[in-house]
Design a protein around this motif. Sequence first.
Motif, mmCIF file in Angstrom:
data_model
loop_
_atom_site.group_PDB
_atom_site.id
_atom_site.type_symbol
_atom_site.label_atom_id
_atom_site.label_comp_id
_atom_site.label_asym_id
_atom_site.label_seq_id
_atom_site.Cartn_x
_atom_site.Cartn_y
_atom_site.Cartn_z
ATOM 1 N N ASP A 1 -17.585 24.867 -5.417
ATOM 2 C CA ASP A 1 -16.266 24.341 -5.069
ATOM 3 C C ASP A 1 -16.383 23.400 -3.882
ATOM 4 N N THR A 2 -15.542 22.378 -3.870
ATOM 5 C CA THR A 2 -15.460 21.523 -2.697
ATOM 6 C C THR A 2 -14.403 22.079 -1.756
ATOM 7 N N THR A 3 -14.435 21.674 -0.512
ATOM 8 C CA THR A 3 -13.465 22.178 0.456
ATOM 9 C C THR A 3 -12.059 21.697 0.122
ATOM 10 N N SER A 4 -11.940 20.471 -0.367
ATOM 11 C CA SER A 4 -10.619 19.966 -0.729
ATOM 12 C C SER A 4 -10.061 20.714 -1.942
ATOM 13 N N ALA A 5 -10.921 21.082 -2.879
ATOM 14 C CA ALA A 5 -10.456 21.837 -4.049
ATOM 15 C C ALA A 5 -9.962 23.216 -3.648
ATOM 16 N N VAL A 6 -10.618 23.833 -2.686
ATOM 17 C CA VAL A 6 -10.197 25.148 -2.216
ATOM 18 C C VAL A 6 -8.833 25.062 -1.551
ATOM 19 N N THR A 7 -8.591 24.029 -0.744
ATOM 20 C CA THR A 7 -7.292 23.889 -0.086
ATOM 21 C C THR A 7 -6.189 23.598 -1.091
ATOM 22 N N ARG B 1 -1.304 28.085 -5.177
ATOM 23 C CA ARG B 1 -1.019 29.520 -5.235
ATOM 24 C C ARG B 1 0.152 29.878 -4.327
ATOM 25 N N ARG B 2 0.195 29.289 -3.131
ATOM 26 C CA ARG B 2 1.275 29.552 -2.189
ATOM 27 C C ARG B 2 2.616 29.061 -2.738
ATOM 28 N N ARG B 3 2.613 27.885 -3.367
ATOM 29 C CA ARG B 3 3.849 27.349 -3.954
ATOM 30 C C ARG B 3 4.350 28.230 -5.099
ATOM 31 N N LYS B 4 3.431 28.741 -5.916
ATOM 32 C CA LYS B 4 3.822 29.633 -7.002
ATOM 33 C C LYS B 4 4.434 30.918 -6.470
#
Length: 92
Positions: A72-78, A84-87
């Motif tokens: 995973d890239t760091t931007s993909a993790v963020t 997930r937070r929006r959901k």
Amino acid sequence: MAKCTKKVRMVGKYGTHYGASLRKMVKTIEISQHAKYSCSFWGKIEMKRRAVGISHCGSHMKTVAGGVWTYDTTSAVTVKSAIRRRKELKDQ
């Protein structure tokens, strides 16, 4: 076969060439690209880098595009955490 020592590990094959700081950077990159990562589908530590940006899980034959040296890239993790937070906020 390339020589591997205890202190410098897999960059021992370069000997004294290229300078210490460059070899340390290459060491971190090579360790991360040869490591196994946990699969996001099963949770097992089975994901392995197959080619540039392509990781493959050997246990259930899933192939995933990701970072160049890591799964995973760091931007993909963020982005994943923001989604997930929006959901979670939408469900409340």
